[in-house]
Design an enzyme around this catalytic site. Sequence first.
Site, PDB file in Angstrom:
ATOM      1  N   LEU A 121       0.547 132.230  57.733  1.00 26.47           N
ATOM      2  CA  LEU A 121      -0.499 131.557  56.984  1.00 26.47           C
ATOM      3  C   LEU A 121      -1.681 131.308  57.910  1.00 26.47           C
ATOM      4  O   LEU A 121      -1.621 130.451  58.792  1.00 26.47           O
ATOM      5  CB  LEU A 121       0.010 130.223  56.415  1.00 26.47           C
ATOM      6  CG  LEU A 121       1.263 130.277  55.542  1.00 26.47           C
ATOM      7  CD1 LEU A 121       1.586 128.886  55.004  1.00 26.47           C
ATOM      8  CD2 LEU A 121       1.089 131.270  54.399  1.00 26.47           C
ATOM      9  N   GLY A 174      -7.067 133.232  61.852  1.00 23.69           N
ATOM     10  CA  GLY A 174      -8.208 132.937  62.699  1.00 23.69           C
ATOM     11  C   GLY A 174      -7.900 133.332  64.129  1.00 23.69           C
ATOM     12  O   GLY A 174      -7.153 134.288  64.386  1.00 23.69           O
ATOM     13  N   GLY A 193      -4.047 132.724  64.622  1.00 24.32           N
ATOM     14  CA  GLY A 193      -3.271 133.604  63.754  1.00 24.32           C
ATOM     15  C   GLY A 193      -3.372 135.057  64.170  1.00 24.32           C
ATOM     16  O   GLY A 193      -2.372 135.791  64.146  1.00 24.32           O
ATOM     17  N   ARG A 253      -8.117 133.302  53.471  1.00 23.52           N
ATOM     18  CA  ARG A 253      -8.940 132.740  52.406  1.00 23.52           C
ATOM     19  C   ARG A 253      -9.728 133.805  51.662  1.00 23.52           C
ATOM     20  O   ARG A 253      -9.948 133.697  50.458  1.00 23.52           O
ATOM     21  CB  ARG A 253      -9.898 131.701  52.996  1.00 23.52           C
ATOM     22  CG  ARG A 253      -9.207 130.429  53.431  1.00 23.52           C
ATOM     23  CD  ARG A 253     -10.174 129.467  54.075  1.00 23.52           C
ATOM     24  NE  ARG A 253      -9.502 128.238  54.488  1.00 23.52           N
ATOM     25  CZ  ARG A 253      -9.971 127.408  55.402  1.00 23.52           C
ATOM     26  NH1 ARG A 253     -11.119 127.672  55.994  1.00 23.52           N
ATOM     27  NH2 ARG A 253      -9.306 126.322  55.725  1.00 23.52           N
ATOM     28  N   LYS A 286      -1.131 119.663  63.847  1.00 19.07           N
ATOM     29  CA  LYS A 286      -0.973 118.309  64.373  1.00 19.07           C
ATOM     30  C   LYS A 286      -1.396 117.246  63.366  1.00 19.07           C
ATOM     31  O   LYS A 286      -0.783 116.187  63.269  1.00 19.07           O
ATOM     32  CB  LYS A 286      -1.773 118.142  65.663  1.00 19.07           C
ATOM     33  CG  LYS A 286      -3.244 118.502  65.511  1.00 19.07           C
ATOM     34  CD  LYS A 286      -3.953 118.550  66.836  1.00 19.07           C
ATOM     35  CE  LYS A 286      -5.354 119.121  66.701  1.00 19.07           C
ATOM     36  NZ  LYS A 286      -5.342 120.573  66.439  1.00 19.07           N
ATOM     37  N   VAL A 323       0.759 120.172  69.907  1.00 23.17           N
ATOM     38  CA  VAL A 323       0.318 119.120  70.830  1.00 23.17           C
ATOM     39  C   VAL A 323      -0.441 119.641  72.033  1.00 23.17           C
ATOM     40  O   VAL A 323      -1.516 119.133  72.346  1.00 23.17           O
ATOM     41  CB  VAL A 323       1.523 118.271  71.290  1.00 23.17           C
ATOM     42  CG1 VAL A 323       1.137 117.336  72.436  1.00 23.17           C
ATOM     43  CG2 VAL A 323       2.054 117.454  70.121  1.00 23.17           C
ATOM     44  N   ASP A 362      -8.355 114.199  67.334  1.00 25.45           N
ATOM     45  CA  ASP A 362      -7.397 115.229  67.731  1.00 25.45           C
ATOM     46  C   ASP A 362      -6.338 114.652  68.667  1.00 25.45           C
ATOM     47  O   ASP A 362      -5.137 114.838  68.465  1.00 25.45           O
ATOM     48  CB  ASP A 362      -8.147 116.377  68.415  1.00 25.45           C
ATOM     49  CG  ASP A 362      -7.227 117.443  68.967  1.00 25.45           C
ATOM     50  OD1 ASP A 362      -6.824 118.329  68.200  1.00 25.45           O
ATOM     51  OD2 ASP A 362      -6.901 117.388  70.177  1.00 25.45           O
ATOM     52  N   LYS A 414      -2.033 113.915  68.230  1.00 25.38           N
ATOM     53  CA  LYS A 414      -1.049 114.386  69.210  1.00 25.38           C
ATOM     54  C   LYS A 414      -0.269 113.222  69.810  1.00 25.38           C
ATOM     55  O   LYS A 414       0.941 113.327  70.063  1.00 25.38           O
ATOM     56  CB  LYS A 414      -1.762 115.183  70.297  1.00 25.38           C
ATOM     57  CG  LYS A 414      -2.397 116.467  69.761  1.00 25.38           C
ATOM     58  CD  LYS A 414      -3.281 117.146  70.788  1.00 25.38           C
ATOM     59  CE  LYS A 414      -3.880 118.439  70.239  1.00 25.38           C
ATOM     60  NZ  LYS A 414      -4.781 119.100  71.215  1.00 25.38           N
ATOM     61  N   GLY A 418      -6.644 127.753  72.686  1.00 28.27           N
ATOM     62  CA  GLY A 418      -6.958 129.171  72.803  1.00 28.27           C
ATOM     63  C   GLY A 418      -5.945 129.999  72.029  1.00 28.27           C
ATOM     64  O   GLY A 418      -4.817 129.577  71.776  1.00 28.27           O
TER      65      GLY A 418
END
Length: 443
Positions: free
Chosen positions: A14, A17, A20, A50, A109, A136, A205, A209, A310
Amino acid sequence: MSASSSAPLRVALLGCGVVGSSVARLLVEHSGDLAARIGAPFELVGIAVRRLGRDRSDVPVDPSLFTTDAAALVSRADIVVEVIGGIEPTRDLLLSAMASGASVVSANKALLAEDGPTLYAASDRHGVDLYYEAAVAGAIPILRPIRDSLAGDRITKVIGIVNGTTNFVLDKMDSTGAGFAETVEVAQSLGYAEADPTADVEGFDAAAKAAILASLAFHTRVDIHQVHREGITEVTAADIAAADEMGAVVKLLAICERVSRPEGEAVSVRVHPAMIPRTHPLGSVRDAFNAVFVEADAAGELMFYGRGAGGDPTASAILGDVVEVARHRVNGGRGAGESAYADLPVLPMGAASTRYHISLDVADRPGVLAAVAATFAEHDVSIETVRQRPGAPGESGDDEAAGATLVVVTHRAPDAALSATVEALGALDTVREVVSVMRVEGE
């Protein structure tokens, strides 16, 4: 749940980007090694995106695998890998995947910190795995050591730099003397910060975490709303210089602590900028790297360090989880589920024990230091050190209006007492301005 060693394991992805795309590429490039490690081959059955029609020539898969029908895709997979993020429709997709018998590997997260118990309950109900190492600290293996390697130990503290963007910004402010705004622009130009960096620089963010880390470390449900959060937008070049004067550096820290109290143990979870000694292992973490420092009764001090974001680093952690859940499907059994047996109370920030570095612009006349010290004493806050240096003259320019700078570092005290002390200092007629306040950690 088991599968024949000759039957391929169907994997649905799923999101396609940055992360993925790396997951898909590594699944293809390492397919032979992964099959040998697991005992069964993988079959990538689809990638939910999408929009169709975008150029995805860098992803080495059959273009027919791309689909916009994520709901149908998750119903025909053994393992669902989720890297789209967000709360909805992601939550419904993962719950549907587990209801269809698929194990889930996620890097989400925000969802785990917001509603992890719902996902855990679904994984238990349907007898499937829920793994999320990549949620995390990117490539850094931290959740599995906390959950598995330290399962026989008692973790007392987890303190980490878990956001690469903020660490890059603070590190460059420290090394160049630049201000916050211009350093964020540099981070954006290099791809370390989003066009809208709010989630990073305001600490959202890192707070998500921290909630995940505390939940695992202390066997207690902690959601993001229980995490005290402060970002780095108010950190100035003067704060960075003040930290340097005391041999420290400013970092955005996620701090998860087990707290002993007369009425029983509790948990403190907070995210905020703090001064930390350069000699501390976290003090030397540079650039966009992440690090997590763990303290446990038997193991002592442990340090985990590496790239926290990354495409390839995050994909590495995801594939580690994929291999683990795939082995369970081939050989039978499941991984560890939620462990919340301790159910410790989560303390508000005011009850957290911390130290302050306070810079005051004061009138340079007799009795000022005594008044300041008395204010600390009234709030039961002990002073560790006081430094004074001449300041700029007052607006009139005469000696009587001259000022001085007082820098006070406290001993540990409840944050509520320290906050009340700062408020009272600001009301003193001898204090012209409370210039800066920052917490101090690591000593």
